[in-house]
Design an enzyme around this catalytic site. Structure first.
Site, mmCIF file in Angstrom:
data_model
loop_
_atom_site.group_PDB
_atom_site.id
_atom_site.type_symbol
_atom_site.label_atom_id
_atom_site.label_comp_id
_atom_site.label_asym_id
_atom_site.label_seq_id
_atom_site.Cartn_x
_atom_site.Cartn_y
_atom_site.Cartn_z
ATOM 1 C CB SER A 52 1.249 -3.743 -10.812
ATOM 2 O OG SER A 52 0.885 -3.056 -9.648
ATOM 3 C CG ASP A 166 2.439 -0.090 -10.823
ATOM 4 O OD1 ASP A 166 2.214 -0.555 -11.944
ATOM 5 O OD2 ASP A 166 1.829 -0.457 -9.800
#
Length: 285
Positions: A52, A166
């Site tokens: 991320s 993610d």
């Protein structure tokens, strides 16, 4: 400017390390402070795995753009960030992420991962199978976008006929990916550590003297929820794959979507390294 005593950390870690940079949205600017402190301590970053926002900061560093990126994010306002949110309903997420991608691209260009100066991996999740994916070649920008595509918030990214999102869904702190890049000591940066005076158990009785807390609202509820999930996942991963050094900057007062204190968050990342140089290496810093 910041100062770090290099001797304790270099004695513990050696001259070269692998970075494992965890997810945590706006808390991720702490990664900048960590990198700066390690550089000041004379420790070379030989490889980076990021999840991320960790994939963003790690990718920018590997591409040689961290100086300009740091200057830019220190100048970001809440209005600037809101201006990067391009609504995309109903196509997989509230926002496309295109504007944020263009912002990051200014600092990394069109580089391929295999052409970077050091080994790099961005961790994402295959939405079809739930498998953790390590992106170690191809477009750096695409890898960053996939690793940062928070489900429901940003559109997932199509990579090789897989829709990726993610990496924090499976592994908020990419320790295994970091270990696969190199056998050097791993310095891991966990952005979601939670200090609590209670473990699992029944709901305690209410305190009659305590005020009723206000409704957290959508943004705070979402941010707190994500941080809690990431915290529990990270604890499990650290127990299975303990790094040489676990850094946990004190970010509990900084929300995942709060860009109002970038300078302070960077400072707290740097401080975590400073404290590690002065503490028991067996304890998180």
């Amino acid at each position: 400017m910041f100062q770090v005593n290099p001797s304790p950390l270099k004695n513990q870690l050696g001259d070269r390390v692998v970075l494992s940079l965890g997810g945590g949205a706006a808390r991720g600017f702490a990664h900048i402070g960590v990198i700066r402190a390690l550089e000041e301590a004379g420790i070379e970053i030989a490889a980076i795995a990021g999840c991320s926002i960790g994939s963003v900061v790690g990718g920018v560093y590997a591409a040689g753009g961290l100086d300009d990126y740091e200057q830019a994010v220190r100048g970001l306002s809440r209005r600037d960030v809101l201006g990067m949110l391009d609504v995309s309903l109903p196509r997989g997420g509230l926002f496309t992420g295109d504007k944020m991608a263009r912002f990051v691209q200014k600092f990394i260009g069109d580089q391929l991962i295999e052409d970077l100066a050091l080994p790099y991996a961005a961790v994402a999740v295959d939405l079809g199978s739930g498998a953790e994916m390590w992106l170690k070649n191809g477009s750096l920008l695409t890898a960053i976008r996939a690793s940062s595509a928070i489900p429901g918030i940003f559109r997932p990214i199509l990579v090789g006929k897989r829709w990726l999102a993610d990496g924090g869904l499976a592994c908020p702190l990419p320790l295994e990916a970091a270990g696969a890049l190199s056998d050097l000591p791993i310095v891991a940066v966990d952005l979601n550590a939670i200090e609590s005076d209670r473990g699992a158990g029944p709901l305690p009785p209410p305190d009659p003297s305590a005020a009723t807390p206000s409704n957290p609202g959508f943004t705070n509820a979402l941010g707190s929820g994500l941080a809690i999930v990431c915290n529990h996942l990270t604890q499990a991963h650290v127990a299975q794959n303990p790094p040489a050094l676990l850094l946990q900057p004190k970010l509990v007062n900084h929300g995942l979507f709060d860009v109002s204190a970038v300078d302070e968050v960077i400072r707290l990342g740097h401080q975590a390294v400073t404290e590690a140089a002065q503490s028991d290496p067996a304890q998180p810093a």
